[in-house]
Design a protein around this motif. Structure first.
Motif: not given
Length: 503
Positions: A142-154
């Protein structure tokens, strides 16, 4: 909404250093509250205390009116505190679902994983964020931005109502940052309180409601965004007024002789061919869009990327640069974009980081290192660049971002380089440290050094550079000088219609 968090008189000391002294901070539900301060001001320590990672020596944490004392990050998460660090804590080989529920997996009968339930819950959280990503692919794809959204989702999967965002835009493009801000506005409407840490003051004014400033571990003040200015915030942060962030450009006859001439530089087969010159005593800016070829061109010059064709002259003599070590032997040093990953040996001391590429300089009889000579040489270059640390034996990992950058610069000065390539030299450092780096760069050019400065920040390019090479789609399309160096002209050459992608 009412107050969801109050930090009262928080104090913390580490081995004789007072990191925090009686800090107060509050957060409202549905508010984005900026936490500002120079590196070393205490922001990270305060947030680690709130997130249960570090225990305070004194003070009180109050959430929804209830005093709390966290013994672990798990306890803080159960109380509704989520944190998204600048460096993600995701496992690249696992997909988004597994990362979101790692350590908290849902299980059905007989203790078996209930993947259907986890996927349904993850999809619901991602939909709440109004982002699109494939839940089934490994996070590393995933892109860096998408990874960040996964962190927020976590964090949201644990019902976080207090969300800490530590430098969330540091590695995002302009478009990705705007998407993040849209997500933050949606979360604000849902009542989530967010603590936003950023060195980009323009972002603070765009997304935040209030600002709290720390300096040297002390509480300086809290102000509404609508009632303050950039200059006022900088003065609160550094304790002094920075009249001009950029030192004046030298007057007179301008840069001297050409020290580096690059011609016929072609990175890829059938790709564009670039050429440029770098002069003694100048700062040559490399500017352009994401993927424009700025950094790739510099890496091609020093041999860190393979080239189809490359012709280089140093001081008027044709030469071959095969790899970064060869470039260093010929007087070219690079401050890489990621200082922690590529520029420093983080667990090592300042002295080791500065001398490691030039140990032959200190070699004595029988191949031993002359420690006295090494210490004296290292101390001199530390003084020249202004590294602030208790001693040269201080580990680099304990330094602020600005001082880490100075250590890399000191290494190349210690190696008698004359040509320096600075790739994003002020990324992730505070305004006071930025000003120090700018002054240092100007001092170096005054002594005859030649600098290539690659930067994603247009004000920095305009304020610091004597000439600007503008890249588009891998091609150096124009080199601007003097009065032509302004944001509008750079934009014109960097892009035609995709201005929203400029970073």
């Amino acid at each position: 909404m009412g107050e969801v968090l109050a930090l009262k008189n928080i104090s913390k000391a580490f081995v004789g250093v007072q990191a925090l002294s009686d800090i107060d901070f509050s957060l409202l539900g549905g508010e984005v509250h900026a936490l500002l301060g120079e590196n070393g001001a205490g922001k990270s320590t305060l947030m680690k205390i709130l997130a249960g990672i570090t225990r305070p020596d004194g003070g009180e944490i109050v959430i929804d009116g209830v005093p709390r004392r966290f013994q672990s990050a798990e306890e803080a998460a159960k109380a509704g505190v989520g944190i998204v660090f600048q460096e993600f804590s995701l496992i690249p080989d696992l997909d988004a679902v597994d990362n979101i529920f790692l350590g908290r997996e849902k299980r059905g009968r007989f203790g078996l994983l209930d993947r259907t339930s986890m996927r349904r819950a993850a999809a619901g959280i991602i939909a709440r964020l109004n982002v699109e990503l494939d839940l089934s692919v490994p996070i590393g794809r995933l892109s860096v931005a998408q990874q960040q959204f996964v962190e927020i989702a976590k964090a949201l999967s644990q019902d976080a109502r207090i969300l800490i965002l530590d430098e969330p835009t540091a590695t995002l493009t302009h478009t990705e940052a705007e998407h993040l801000f849209r997500v933050m506005r949606d979360l604000r409407r849902q009542g989530v309180g967010m603590i936003f840490i950023s060195h980009h003051l323009e972002e603070i004014f765009e997304i935040c409601d209030r600002i709290t400033v720390l300096r040297d571990g002390r509480y300086i003040g809290t102000v509404p965004v609508a009632g303050t200015t950039t200059d006022a915030l900088i003065q609160m942060m550094v304790g002094r007024r920075i009249e001009n962030s950029y030192p004046p450009k030298p007057a007179g006859s301008g840069p001297g002789r050409v020290v580096l001439r690059v011609s016929d530089l072609q990175l890829e087969k059938d790709g564009p061919v670039n050429a440029f010159e770098l002069r003694e005593g100048e700062i040559l800016g490399f500017s352009g869009l994401v993927g424009s070829g700025r950094t790739e061109t510099a890496l091609g010059v020093i041999g860190a990327l393979p080239c189809q064709r490359k012709r280089i002259e140093i001081d008027g003599r044709a030469t071959t640069v095969t790899d970064p070590a060869d470039a260093l032997r010929q007087g070219i040093g690079i401050l890489p974009e990621s200082r922690k990953a590529d520029g420093l040996i983080i667990p090592f001391a300042i002295r080791d980081n500065i001398s490691i590429n030039n140990l032959g300089k200190y070699r004595a009889r029988l191949g031993l290192i002359d420690g006295g000579k090494e210490v004296a040489s290292t101390a001199e270059v530390i003084r020249r660049v202004g590294v602030k640390a208790p001693s040269m034996e201080t580990r680099v990992e304990t330094l602020s971002g600005g001082n880490q950058q100075k250590v890399v610069i000191a290494r190349w000065l210690n190696h008698h380089t004359r040509i320096l390539i600075f790739d994003e030299p002020t990324r992730g450092i505070d305004v006071g440290a930025k000003a120090d780096i700018y002054v240092l760069m100007r001092a170096l050019t005054a002594r005859g050094y030649a600098i290539v400065m690659i930067s994603s920040e247009l004000p920095e390019i305009v304020g610091m550079c004597d000439r600007v090479a503008v890249f588009r789609s891998g091609k150096l399309v124009n080199t601007l000088e003097r009065d032509a160096i302004d944001p509008e002209t750079i934009m014109k050459w960097a892009t035609q219609e995709r201005t929203d992608e400029l970073v």
